[in-house]
Design a protein around this motif. Sequence first.
Motif, mmCIF file in Angstrom:
data_model
loop_
_atom_site.group_PDB
_atom_site.id
_atom_site.type_symbol
_atom_site.label_atom_id
_atom_site.label_comp_id
_atom_site.label_asym_id
_atom_site.label_seq_id
_atom_site.Cartn_x
_atom_site.Cartn_y
_atom_site.Cartn_z
ATOM 1 N N LYS A 6 73.666 17.751 65.778
ATOM 2 C CA LYS A 6 74.840 17.808 66.645
ATOM 3 C C LYS A 6 74.510 17.341 68.065
ATOM 4 O O LYS A 6 75.336 16.699 68.724
ATOM 5 C CB LYS A 6 75.424 19.217 66.645
ATOM 6 C CG LYS A 6 76.017 19.624 65.294
ATOM 7 C CD LYS A 6 76.607 21.020 65.325
ATOM 8 C CE LYS A 6 77.883 21.068 66.151
ATOM 9 N NZ LYS A 6 78.506 22.409 66.112
ATOM 10 N N TYR A 10 76.209 14.248 70.036
ATOM 11 C CA TYR A 10 76.695 14.439 71.405
ATOM 12 C C TYR A 10 76.314 13.251 72.284
ATOM 13 O O TYR A 10 77.133 12.758 73.072
ATOM 14 C CB TYR A 10 76.100 15.732 71.951
ATOM 15 C CG TYR A 10 76.352 15.996 73.423
ATOM 16 C CD1 TYR A 10 77.394 16.818 73.837
ATOM 17 C CD2 TYR A 10 75.524 15.438 74.403
ATOM 18 C CE1 TYR A 10 77.607 17.072 75.186
ATOM 19 C CE2 TYR A 10 75.737 15.682 75.749
ATOM 20 C CZ TYR A 10 76.779 16.496 76.134
ATOM 21 O OH TYR A 10 76.991 16.737 77.474
ATOM 22 N N THR A 74 71.730 23.394 61.672
ATOM 23 C CA THR A 74 73.001 23.025 61.051
ATOM 24 C C THR A 74 73.195 23.734 59.716
ATOM 25 O O THR A 74 74.327 24.021 59.324
ATOM 26 C CB THR A 74 73.114 21.501 60.867
ATOM 27 O OG1 THR A 74 72.025 21.017 60.064
ATOM 28 C CG2 THR A 74 73.119 20.789 62.208
ATOM 29 N N PRO A 100 77.199 17.169 59.939
ATOM 30 C CA PRO A 100 77.119 17.721 61.291
ATOM 31 C C PRO A 100 77.540 16.738 62.376
ATOM 32 O O PRO A 100 78.020 17.155 63.435
ATOM 33 C CB PRO A 100 75.655 18.131 61.433
ATOM 34 C CG PRO A 100 74.923 17.310 60.418
ATOM 35 C CD PRO A 100 75.877 17.115 59.288
ATOM 36 N N TRP A 101 77.361 15.448 62.130
ATOM 37 C CA TRP A 101 77.834 14.456 63.101
ATOM 38 C C TRP A 101 79.360 14.499 63.183
ATOM 39 O O TRP A 101 79.930 14.530 64.278
ATOM 40 C CB TRP A 101 77.338 13.065 62.722
ATOM 41 C CG TRP A 101 75.911 12.838 63.045
ATOM 42 C CD1 TRP A 101 75.401 12.314 64.208
ATOM 43 C CD2 TRP A 101 74.779 13.133 62.222
ATOM 44 N NE1 TRP A 101 74.032 12.271 64.164
ATOM 45 C CE2 TRP A 101 73.615 12.765 62.948
ATOM 46 C CE3 TRP A 101 74.628 13.670 60.940
ATOM 47 C CZ2 TRP A 101 72.329 12.918 62.429
ATOM 48 C CZ3 TRP A 101 73.357 13.829 60.436
ATOM 49 C CH2 TRP A 101 72.221 13.457 61.162
ATOM 50 N N THR A 103 81.204 17.028 62.462
ATOM 51 C CA THR A 103 81.556 18.295 63.094
ATOM 52 C C THR A 103 81.472 18.202 64.613
ATOM 53 O O THR A 103 82.367 18.650 65.333
ATOM 54 C CB THR A 103 80.623 19.417 62.586
ATOM 55 O OG1 THR A 103 80.750 19.526 61.161
ATOM 56 C CG2 THR A 103 80.961 20.749 63.224
ATOM 57 N N GLN A 104 80.404 17.597 65.124
ATOM 58 C CA GLN A 104 80.227 17.498 66.573
ATOM 59 C C GLN A 104 81.281 16.595 67.213
ATOM 60 O O GLN A 104 81.879 16.956 68.238
ATOM 61 C CB GLN A 104 78.834 16.969 66.909
ATOM 62 C CG GLN A 104 78.562 16.824 68.400
ATOM 63 C CD GLN A 104 78.523 18.152 69.125
ATOM 64 O OE1 GLN A 104 78.154 19.171 68.541
ATOM 65 N NE2 GLN A 104 78.902 18.167 70.394
ATOM 66 N N GLU A 107 84.498 18.538 67.326
ATOM 67 C CA GLU A 107 84.497 19.587 68.339
ATOM 68 C C GLU A 107 84.699 19.021 69.744
ATOM 69 O O GLU A 107 85.251 19.694 70.624
ATOM 70 C CB GLU A 107 83.189 20.382 68.276
ATOM 71 C CG GLU A 107 83.087 21.271 67.053
ATOM 72 C CD GLU A 107 81.738 21.950 66.930
ATOM 73 O OE1 GLU A 107 80.845 21.660 67.773
ATOM 74 O OE2 GLU A 107 81.561 22.771 66.004
ATOM 75 N N TYR A 211 72.868 21.265 77.945
ATOM 76 C CA TYR A 211 71.705 21.664 77.141
ATOM 77 C C TYR A 211 70.518 22.146 77.974
ATOM 78 O O TYR A 211 69.542 22.637 77.406
ATOM 79 C CB TYR A 211 71.267 20.515 76.229
ATOM 80 C CG TYR A 211 72.284 20.179 75.170
ATOM 81 C CD1 TYR A 211 72.462 21.004 74.065
ATOM 82 C CD2 TYR A 211 73.092 19.047 75.288
ATOM 83 C CE1 TYR A 211 73.403 20.712 73.094
ATOM 84 C CE2 TYR A 211 74.044 18.741 74.320
ATOM 85 C CZ TYR A 211 74.193 19.575 73.233
ATOM 86 O OH TYR A 211 75.140 19.281 72.272
#
Length: 231
Positions: A6, A10, A74, A100-101, A103-104, A107, A211
């Motif tokens: 993720k 980003y 993940t 997960p890509w 999903t990110q 989001e 981060y």
Amino acid sequence: MGFNEKVHAYIAAKYYVYLMEAFGERGRMAFIHATQYYAEQRGRRMAQRAIRYGQELTPASYYRYGEWVNTEDTKAEGCNNAMAYQTYQPEAVVHITQCPWYTQFKEMGLNATAGAEYCRHLDNSIVRGFNPYLTYEVDQTLQTADYCIHRMKDVDFDGDTDLSKKPENLRDFEYHCAHSYWAYSEVAAAIFKSAGEAVSGRVMADFERDYGREMADILAGYRYTNFNVCD
């Protein structure tokens, strides 16, 4: 939580946002080119390792010499890749129902923009870097359908073939995230000069905010890494 899939998504998403904001359609073109550039570098590293061990650059080798597996992060979040082969011969058709890509990007509210462009161009470009004579097609993605369809033509394996990735060929997501950041940075600067460098500065500033300074410093530390070659 450290570097993972993720975080990797980003970085690409932020480059899309700032390239589009600064350069419009030229920014979109630059984002696509940078995604392809990044992916082809990854494919070339995979090919170099395969050749090192005397392996032909076949579809089976492409799968075996992949550089990543899903992280525990993940998996714990429940957004790790979920995929299944539909056919093996004469082509391998894979359906991906979770990623997960995806999903990110979702989001961040960028699924239909940054996510769609990234997913449309990434995997076929990795294959092109690995061996430009192989044919890999992305028929649809999660941005517009219930699942992605990836299609590798003329495969040399079936359902009994072991396509397991070798642990010694895997790279952690610290490396992959740094590669992504510096590949986009290199292309942005090449195309847009100082204005492209400013885009990279904005991406890094957002990254540090979201981060932390420690992870941002780690990214910065890969500045002079040659991502074209395997180790």
